[in-house]
Every structure is written in C-alpha cells, then in structure tokens.
Enzyme design. Structure first.
Site, PDB file in Angstrom:
ATOM      1  CB  ALA A 128      -0.895  -0.010   1.234  1.00 33.14           C
ATOM      2  CG  ASP A 166       3.708  -9.599   9.591  1.00 34.84           C
ATOM      3  OD1 ASP A 166       4.500  -9.412   8.640  1.00 34.84           O
ATOM      4  OD2 ASP A 166       4.065  -9.676  10.780  1.00 34.84           O
ATOM      5  CB  CYS A 193      11.778   6.121  -0.845  1.00 37.76           C
ATOM      6  SG  CYS A 193      10.678   6.003   0.561  1.00 37.76           S
TER       7      CYS A 193
HETATM    8  C1  SAM Z   1       7.184   1.904   1.384  1.00 31.37           C
HETATM    9  S1  SAM Z   1       5.572   1.492   1.759  1.00 31.37           S
HETATM   10  C2  SAM Z   1       5.052   0.632   0.345  1.00 31.37           C
HETATM   11  C3  SAM Z   1       4.731   1.520  -0.811  1.00 31.37           C
HETATM   12  C4  SAM Z   1       4.098   0.734  -1.933  1.00 31.37           C
HETATM   13  N1  SAM Z   1       4.973  -0.343  -2.396  1.00 31.37           N
HETATM   14  C5  SAM Z   1       3.744   1.616  -3.121  1.00 31.37           C
HETATM   15  O1  SAM Z   1       4.490   1.691  -4.069  1.00 31.37           O
HETATM   16  O2  SAM Z   1       2.690   2.254  -3.079  1.00 31.37           O
HETATM   17  C6  SAM Z   1       5.750   0.218   2.923  1.00 31.37           C
HETATM   18  C7  SAM Z   1       4.445  -0.464   3.320  1.00 31.37           C
HETATM   19  O3  SAM Z   1       4.783  -1.623   4.073  1.00 31.37           O
HETATM   20  C8  SAM Z   1       3.729  -1.867   4.971  1.00 31.37           C
HETATM   21  N2  SAM Z   1       4.252  -2.838   5.943  1.00 31.37           N
HETATM   22  C9  SAM Z   1       5.068  -2.632   6.997  1.00 31.37           C
HETATM   23  N3  SAM Z   1       5.343  -3.773   7.605  1.00 31.37           N
HETATM   24  C10 SAM Z   1       4.695  -4.757   6.917  1.00 31.37           C
HETATM   25  C11 SAM Z   1       4.592  -6.168   7.058  1.00 31.37           C
HETATM   26  N4  SAM Z   1       5.216  -6.812   8.044  1.00 31.37           N
HETATM   27  N5  SAM Z   1       3.833  -6.846   6.175  1.00 31.37           N
HETATM   28  C12 SAM Z   1       3.195  -6.205   5.170  1.00 31.37           C
HETATM   29  N6  SAM Z   1       3.248  -4.866   5.014  1.00 31.37           N
HETATM   30  C13 SAM Z   1       3.994  -4.161   5.866  1.00 31.37           C
HETATM   31  C14 SAM Z   1       3.408  -0.494   5.492  1.00 31.37           C
HETATM   32  O4  SAM Z   1       2.118  -0.470   6.044  1.00 31.37           O
HETATM   33  C15 SAM Z   1       3.531   0.338   4.224  1.00 31.37           C
HETATM   34  O5  SAM Z   1       2.280   0.490   3.624  1.00 31.37           O
END
Ligand code: SAM
Length: 387
Positions: free
Chosen positions: A115, A164, A239
């Site tokens: 997300a 997760d 990033c």
């Molecule tokens: C850098 S953002 C991703 C951006 C996305 N790839 C985009 O291009 O729109 C990182 C995401 O990892 C999620 N996140 C963090 N820990 C996680 C986990 N253990 N499992 C799945 N998602 C996770 C966060 O909620 C966040 O939305």
C-alpha cells in the site's frame, strides 16, 4: 520555481496507465490540449534543463517508456485523464521496481508491502491484468486507499490481504506458482525531500536505533521473499538514502541466501550502489541531484539455479525467519510513518502505543476486511462506469 543556481528541480512525472490507454493516445491528448511534445529525452541533463523552465511542454522519459515528463508544478489532479485513472502521478524512481521485476504476462507475483499501491498497479499493467498480484500490507487504512486507487486504475488481477507478509506461509499451495516478488518495505523515507529535513531534526541516537530496527525488518522481509520455493526474481527497493537500509541489507542477504545472486539493475542507469561489498555496483541509487528523482535504492535478485530450490534449504531458512520474526514483530509496526505520509493518510507516530494497538486490532480483521473493501469497491466501479 528554482533556477539553475538553486540546483535541479523535480519535474512532474506522469506514468501512463497502459491498462487503460497508451503513450501514443496520451501524447495526442496533450497535444490537443495545447502542449508541445519534445520527443524522447536523450539524457538526464536534457530533463534537468527542461525542468528549469515552465510551459506547456512535455517529454518521454529516457529510461521508462511509459513515463512522461512535464515541468514542475504542472497540476493534473483535475485532469479528466487523471481522474479516470489513465494517468498515475508517480515519481520516476518509484517506477523502477516494477520495470526491473518485469514479470512475464500471466505470472504470479507477490507485492510484499504494497500500500498505497502505485507499484502494484504498475505490476498489473506489466502483466496486462493477466496472472495474479498477491498484495499484502499491515495497514488497513492504506489498504482501503489502495483498493480505491487500483479500482480507478482498472486493475483486476490483484488479491489484497491485510496481513503481515512475514506471516505468509511460503508452503501455501496458493503461492506455489509465485515466480516474482517485490519487496518495498517500510523505510526511513530519507530519500523523500521533506522526510530528509525531518530526519535531520531527529536526535542522532534515536535515528540510529530506528535505522537499526528498520534495517532488521527489511532484511527479514527480503529473506522471507527469497524463501518462496518457486520464486526466480526478487526486487528490493527503498526510498531511503542510508547504506544501513540499502547496501547493508543486500550484503547480509546475499551471505544468507547463497542460491541467489545480484543482477545488474538497469545497466544504463548512471548511479550505482555504494561500493561497500563486491558486486554492490549491480544495485542502483537515485537522487534529485544525480538522476532528477527522489532518493531511492533498488537491488535485483535472481535465483542462480533457475530450477526449483531444495525444500530442505527453504525450510531451514524459513525456520530462521520465523524465529527472528517472533522476536521483532511488535516494534516493526512503528515504522510506517514515512509511507503513510506519502499515501496522504494519517500516520501513527513512532512509539504511539494507542496507534499501535489500533493497528493490531485492525489486523485481527485480516483478510475478510480487505475482501469486503474490494467487493464494495467493485460495486463503486460500476457506479463510476454508469455515471
Ligand atoms: C514503502 S511502503 C510501500 C509503498 C508501496 N509499495 C507503493 O508503491 O505504493 C511500505 C508499506 O509496508 C507496509 N508494511 C510494513 N510492515 C509490513 C509487514 N510486516 N507486512 C506487510 N506490510 C507491511 C506499510 O504499512 C507500508 O504500507
């Protein structure tokens, strides 16, 4: 707007959503709107020069074929092509992961930390909506935003889960055909211009602890991705500008997963990974001053033996991952601030226990929650179509 003396300014990058239209159609549209098309850029210097001057002009990017470049401050939020999902406002560097992962049409792909979903929609565009993108994210609110964005972009090959990624079972038959995985985990966001400022205001020790924890999570997420038995190609991106979240993570993973190697990511890209281990130049880095993008890092992994991996090796690695995950998972939820801000949604502050609790409670709603969001979104899609 800044002039040459102020240093480079970030242009407005617009990704053409090839699920709904084509670069030619969009080019014709903008020409009809009075814009002058200057052709494909030949160098980053040309884009730097171009971005210094306002005006109704645009270029095609030199590295990413479905990306158009407009002068900074060009606002497309009210443009009908944008509102209809034909255009995605996405920084150039953030288009690199899907481009480099390059799954073939029909492939099964995982977007591990998905997300708000710009990279998921880019992956779906590369798949031409054929195949599958299993997209995971911990944050319910960001997943809801993502669901809306994917609907607008015409993505139909996704399966979203409020889960997760570290708890996703690589042995689940559902994922047996997954050949490509994108790992774009939570990071410090230090490559984003405003994040950089915020970070410099933080106390040194706090920042270094946070970086350490982030880096540990990033390593586990990447390691987990490499433990899927059919996976052939994995892209890791952040990033962040910090070596600790980038080259250090990649170096450790290569030591653990000797069945994978780094592949030179986009050889024509001018800025490579920092020279901290042999082969680090296979990774790429991006920055405002050097590539006219946000600060970014990408590493491309490929399985050495293209056949299936030994199940014993997979299981051993998974046991290591599970043990590490159990020890670290609770803290990890604090690290969503940068990403959430980027998605334009509210973020939980690091250490804010009430928000952490909310996330935990939301996560209990798990898959059903997201599936119901997706169903609602589908209904909404018909409404949009009808109106
Ligand atoms: C850098 S953002 C991703 C951006 C996305 N790839 C985009 O291009 O729109 C990182 C995401 O990892 C999620 N996140 C963090 N820990 C996680 C986990 N253990 N499992 C799945 N998602 C996770 C966060 O909620 C966040 O939305």
């Amino acid at each position: 707007m800044g002039g040459v003396a102020d240093g480079p300014v970030l242009p407005r990058y617009v990704r053409v959503n090839t699920l709904k239209t084509s670069v030619n159609e969009v080019t014709s549209y903008f020409k009809r709107q009075g814009y002058t098309y200057l052709g494909k850029a030949r160098s980053i210097e040309e884009i730097v020069e171009f971005a210094q001057r306002p005006g109704k002009r645009f270029l095609q990017d030199l590295h990413i074929p479905d990306l158009l470049v407009f002068p900074p401050d060009t606002d497309f939020h009210k443009d009908s092509l944008y509102t209809a999902g034909h255009l995605i406002l996405q920084d150039k560097a953030s288009c690199l992961p899907a481009l480099l992962l390059s799954p073939p049409i029909g492939a099964h792909v995982i977007d591990a930390c998905a997300a708000p979903g710009n990279k998921t929609s880019h992956l779906a565009a590369r798949l031409q909506n054929k195949g599958k993108v299993f997209a995971f994210d911990l944050d319910t609110k960001r997943l809801a935003t993502m669901s809306t964005l994917l609907l607008r972009a015409g993505v139909i090959c996704q399966e979203l889960a409020n889960q997760d990624f570290l708890s996703v079972n690589p042995d689940d038959p559902k994922y047996q055909k997954v050949s490509h995985i994108l790992v774009d985990p939570s990071c410090s966001g230090s490559g984003m211009p405003d994040r950089m400022r915020m970070l410099s205001e933080e106390a040194g020790s706090e920042t270094s602890e946070r970086l350490q924890a982030l880096s540990a999570f990033q390593g586990r997420a990447l390691s987990h991705a490499l433990s899927f038995s059919s996976v052939q190609t994995v892209v890791y991106s952040t990033c962040s500008v910090h070596q600790q979240e980038n080259e250090d993570v990649v170096k450790n993973i290569l030591e653990q997963h000797t069945d994978f190697r780094l592949v030179k990511a986009l050889p024509s890209w001018p800025i490579r990974g920092m020279n901290t281990f042999p082969g680090s130049e296979s990774c790429l880095r991006a920055s405002l001053t050097e590539t006219l993008t946000n600060g970014f890092f990408v590493a491309l992994f490929e399985r050495k033996d293209k056949g299936s991996r030994s199940s014993v090796a997979c299981e051993e690695q998974r046991n290591v991952n599970r043990a590490d995950t159990a020890a670290e998972r609770p803290e990890q939820r604090d690290f969503n601030t940068a990403d959430t801000a980027a998605a334009g949604t509210q973020s939980s502050k690091p250490g804010d226990k009430s928000n952490m609790m909310q996330v935990t409670l939301k996560r209990k709603a798990s898959m059903t929650n997201v599936r119901s969001t997706t169903k609602k979104s589908r209904k909404k899609k018909h409404k949009i179509k009808d109106s």
